[in-house]
Design an enzyme around this catalytic site. Structure first.
Site, mmCIF file in Angstrom:
data_model
loop_
_atom_site.group_PDB
_atom_site.id
_atom_site.type_symbol
_atom_site.label_atom_id
_atom_site.label_comp_id
_atom_site.label_asym_id
_atom_site.label_seq_id
_atom_site.Cartn_x
_atom_site.Cartn_y
_atom_site.Cartn_z
ATOM 1 N N THR A 40 0.841 -1.211 0.000
ATOM 2 C CA THR A 40 0.000 0.000 0.000
ATOM 3 C C THR A 40 0.871 1.254 0.000
ATOM 4 O O THR A 40 0.564 2.233 -0.686
ATOM 5 C CB THR A 40 -0.909 -0.002 1.252
ATOM 6 O OG1 THR A 40 -1.669 -1.202 1.231
ATOM 7 C CG2 THR A 40 -1.849 1.192 1.276
ATOM 8 N N HIS A 43 2.048 1.898 -3.417
ATOM 9 C CA HIS A 43 1.005 2.515 -4.261
ATOM 10 C C HIS A 43 0.913 4.017 -3.991
ATOM 11 O O HIS A 43 0.740 4.815 -4.905
ATOM 12 C CB HIS A 43 -0.360 1.869 -3.998
ATOM 13 C CG HIS A 43 -0.445 0.432 -4.391
ATOM 14 N ND1 HIS A 43 -0.075 -0.019 -5.635
ATOM 15 C CD2 HIS A 43 -0.848 -0.671 -3.713
ATOM 16 C CE1 HIS A 43 -0.260 -1.332 -5.702
ATOM 17 N NE2 HIS A 43 -0.712 -1.746 -4.537
#
Ligand code: ZN
Length: 342
Positions: A40, A43
């Site tokens: 995450t 990202h």
């Protein structure tokens, strides 16, 4: 304090000085000692379409951490300064239908630290006491990865594991945790697949009885052979890769269970009749950790010494070296990567 900040709506992260937070009513101030770096965070750093739709800079990133309580807000009871703790990073509303039926992990109003509010890649973080869990002797480097490890516990322990054959598809850090948890929970045989030999070696270290190199071997045939022609009782899909999803459905036995954790990038065409319905299988979507059943189970496995995730930790960096931490994750060869903040 020093923190890693997503400053602008563009790729990149900054290491900078930001104000130290103050605990409000029902909150504690935690000095972060270790923090886990996750896909995450990658990202968010890369500013991919998901990040563009979700993140509102400026925000301190990071959601996996453990540290020491150094301040108590108004009305805090049951916790004290000096305690080593970790925390569930999903802050939930407590009043939606899901929260009121014991399913807070799918609260419709979930706010995640390091995503929707300031996170843990910093010297300090403030957390609501509802989310804080004491470590009770668990080292902070292990406490820091209880969030992703909790995903693996949630995946494995919501299936019936004792006496079962388990196939773990994808041996990233969460897949490797799942291998060790399945063994600890009484699986009779754990099979693991990946395309990366380094990850397969980690899965073996975590106790996989059989590893399959999906780039070279026939995955489905191997699983069927290794399970006396039946297929695996439980399949944990940890990759989100379309070809691997089809292998998951083809490898589960009739009436078996497929636990879905890996997140595919786009749509995956599925033959519902042949892959799911006629096989009579059960699918379970895994998101977050059951609050707080998963956390209590995980603490007991760790404190009881049944499960040790540390072989999966392959890299440690100081906070300021976040770019190096992200690049070892990008390489695909890393296990779990953590930041040391002490
Ligand atoms: Zn809720």
């Amino acid at each position: 304090m020093q923190a890693i900040v997503k400053e602008k709506r563009a790729p990149g992260l900054s290491v900078k000085s930001v104000p130290k937070p103050t605990p409000g009513k029902g909150e504690v101030l935690i000095a972060v000692r270790h923090a886990g770096v996750c896909g995450t965070d990658l990202h968010i750093a890369d500013w991919d379409p998901w990040a563009q739709g979700r993140i509102k800079p400026p925000i301190v990133v990071g959601h996996e951490f453990a540290g020491e309580i150094q301040g108590l807000g108004e009305g805090v009871t049951g916790l004290r300064i000096g305690q080593l703790v970790t925390a569930e990073g999903h802050i939930v509303c407590g009043h939606c239908l899901q929260c009121r039926t014991g399913n807070s992990h799918i609260c419709k109003n979930t706010r995640i630290i390091g995503v929707d509010r300031d996170g843990a890649f910093a010297e300090y973080i403030v957390m609501p006491t509802t989310n804080v869990l004491t470590l009770s002797g668990i080292p902070t480097e292990v406490g820091a990865i209880m969030d992703p490890m909790g995903n693996a516990f949630h995946t494995v322990l919501t299936a019936e594991i004792p006496g079962s054959t388990v196939f773990v598809v994808g041996c990233g850090p969460i897949g490797c945790f799942a291998v060790g948890i399945a063994r600890a929970a009484g699986a009779t045989k754990v099979i693991a697949s990946d395309v990366n030999p380094k990850r397969l070696a980690l899965a073996e270290k975590m106790g996989a009885n059989v590893v399959i190199n999906a780039a070279k071997e026939d995955v489905v045939r191997t699983v069927i052979t290794e399970t006396d022609g039946e297929g695996a009782d439980v399949v944990c899909e940890m990759s989100g890769v379309p070809s691997a999803l089809h292998q998951a459905f083809a490898s589960v036995r009739l009436g078996g269970r497929v636990q879905l954790l890996g997140i595919p990038k786009g749509d995956v065409p599925i033959n519902f009749a042949d892959e799911i319905i006629f096989k009579g299988i059960t699918l379970y979507g895994v998101i977050g950790r059951r609050m707080y059943q998963t956390w209590h189970q995980m603490r007991r496995f760790l404190i009881g010494g049944q499960f040790d995730p540390r072989p999966v930790i392959t890299h440690k960096f100081p906070l300021a070296k976040i770019e190096e931490a992200l690049s070892v994750i990008r390489s695909g060869d890393a296990g779990k990567v953590i930041l040391e903040i002490v």
